[in-house]
Design an enzyme around this catalytic site. Structure first.
Site: not given
Lengths: 140, 109, 276
Positions: C66, C94, C97, C195, C237
């Protein structure tokens, strides 16, 4: 903050290292004191309040909790393994359609979440849920 | 004022008179607990939202006291009854004295 | 999947049912997502690929189902404001353009891609706009403004299948990414594959190992309560296996991002996902 294991534990547990992982929460008596302050030592009934919490929380930083006590004027949440047991108090106003609420809380370790409802007649109700908090995989 | 604080609320646009409606609220806030330490070992001072209220046409729906154990980006879900058309007002109170609020209108049919 | 997960679960679990996969079917605000599909043919050791959502507990899974419950949308909304905010010497936003951010539907599925011989990610494209057209300072790779904007642009592609090009110009970058994926590094001497290919579905201490898919990034992690970039996650990691991480935005992580994206071909874009 450097990402040592200790710091990660502190980060992910809102301040307590995993000292309270055993069955006895480290801060349980603090919670009893706070509940006594709230209720004035009144007897705590059961059955008219429910608390819904995950049995196992994937991360102690964000644990979803829901409380529901029909006929309550206020519900206070405590976490008995946190360094400060008080979590939140919901005071219901005249336009509350139910005496229920959900939120997301921090749990420092495996512990009990306790909800105390103050009822319209001045009596108190109690419910609690044990939540196991896992430490992460690699590193925290 | 804490930076980047932004409230979000979800309220249905309309309801029947007396109907129980579900409200969800979220505000972006670090909720610095006062329990953490920085790199130098100094305690980072507590800075949280300490109170949240929801009112409808000036009357209280819920009034919440928050402690540092409430998660980052505090979230609440609760139910309200709306007797007539009007406006919900949601207010968050910051430790630093800032107050954030937002309103939502609802039409009762 | 259930069979494999439960079969392997007992091997290194803590003896609890923590974090076992709880639900198989993800729909977000009513839109169905593909979280399981046959692995692309280039993957030799895996038959079926799964979204990381499948490895999370039922409560964490619910947060992504949700858009109001998903805390990542706080940041998506911040990016909507940033979209219209003029920044830099050229006096542009932004939106000066790009009329509508929704025009970027599909972009997330194709990144990273090769532009003029160079492998570029969404962060590169955003910063190119900022420095070249807006004449503004570039954003840092994993800082709040950048992850919010990659989430806003990424969510336009939500539900669309991941579909990166790995042939032609992209082939050498993909090969490099693949090599990195299988190369053991760090004091623990581990590769990504140890992993996320050999042991996904098993428990690593109290955590449920996923396939390390990138289709949900940037992802809101409960652990740090913010949006996390792909390269930021790689770094985490590498630290965990006690290796010196490569640089965010560097050639190694970009190549690895391409290779990992290609291991998720066909999974729905879930940006912005919720993980633990």
């Amino acid at each position: 903050m450097k990402l040592t294991r200790r710091n990660l534990l502190i980060l992910s547990s809102a301040g307590v290292a995993a000292t309270a992982m055993g069955s006895l929460p480290a801060f349980a008596s603090l919670t009893d004191d706070e509940i006594a302050k709230l209720t004035g030592g009144a007897e705590l009934g059961e059955g008219a309040i429910t608390i819904t919490a995950p049995e196992i929380a994937e991360n102690g930083n964000t644990v979803p909790i829901e409380v529901d006590a029909p006929g309550a004027v206020a519900i206070t949440l405590f976490a008995d393994g946190n360094p400060v047991p008080n979590v939140a108090t919901f005071n219901f106003g005249p336009l509350a359609a139910s005496r229920s609420a959900s939120t997301r809380i921090r749990l420092a370790s495996t512990q009990n979440v306790v909800a105390i409802a103050k009822m319209e007649d001045g009596s108190f109700q109690k419910a609690s849920a044990n939540v196991k908090v896992t430490i992460g995989g690699c590193g925290g | 004022m804490a930076s980047g604080v932004k409230p979000r609320v979800k309220v249905p646009k309309s309801a029947a008179a007396g109907e129980a409606i579900t409200i969800k609220t979220l505000i972006s806030h670090k909720m610095e607990s006062g329990q953490r330490k920085d790199d130098d070992g100094n305690v980072i001072p507590r800075s949280i939202i300490n109170r949240f209220t929801a009112e409808f046409n000036g009357e209280s729906v819920i009034d919440v006291t928050l402690e540092p154990a409430i998660s980052t980006n505090p979230y609440f879900q609760f139910e309200a009854t709306v007797p007539e058309s009007g406006e919900f007002k949601f207010t968050w109170y910051d430790d630093d004295g800032s107050v954030y609020d937002t309103s939502k209108k609802i039409k009762v049919q | 999947m259930t069979k494999k997960l439960w079969a392997t679960f007992a091997l290194i679990s803590l003896g609890t049912s923590a974090a076992a996969q709880d639900s198989n079917s993800l729909s977000i605000d009513g839109e169905a997502m593909v979280t399981e599909i046959a692995a692309p043919s280039h993957m030799e050791n895996v038959d079926t690929i799964y979204s990381g959502w499948r490895f999370r507990s039922v409560e964490t899974q619910a947060l992504e189902m949700d858009d109001f419950d998903n805390p990542a949308f706080v940041f998506v909304e911040q990016a909507e404001d940033l979209w219209d905010k003029v920044d830099g010497a050229a006096g542009k936003a932004c939106s000066s353009c790009h009329e509508d951010v929704a025009d970027f539907a599909g972009l997330r599925t194709q990144l990273p891609r090769v532009d003029d011989g160079e492998l570029v990610t969404m962060e590169n494209l955003i910063n190119e706009c900022r420095t070249e057209r807006m004449e503004a300072e570039p954003w840092k790779w994993s800082k709040g403004n950048m992850t919010a904007m990659t989430a806003l642009i990424g969510v336009q592609s939500r539900g669309m299948p991941m579909n990166v090009a790995i042939d032609g110009d992209a082939a050498p970058f993909w090969e490099k990414g693949k090599e990195l994926y299988y190369t053991r590094v760090g004091q623990l001497d581990m590769a990504c594959s140890n992993c996320h290919e050999d042991n996904y579905g098993m428990m690593i201490r109290a955590d449920h190992l996923s396939q390390g898919q990138v289709n949900g990034f940037p992802t809101y992690r409960l652990k740090n309560a913010k949006l996390n970039s792909i390269h930021g996650r790689f770094k985490g990691c590498m630290k965990n296996i006690r290796a010196t991480p490569f640089k965010e935005g560097g050639d190694e992580f970009k190549a690895l991002e391409l290779y990992l994206a290609s291991r998720g071909q066909g999974l729905s874009v879930e940006t912005p996902s919720v993980r633990n």
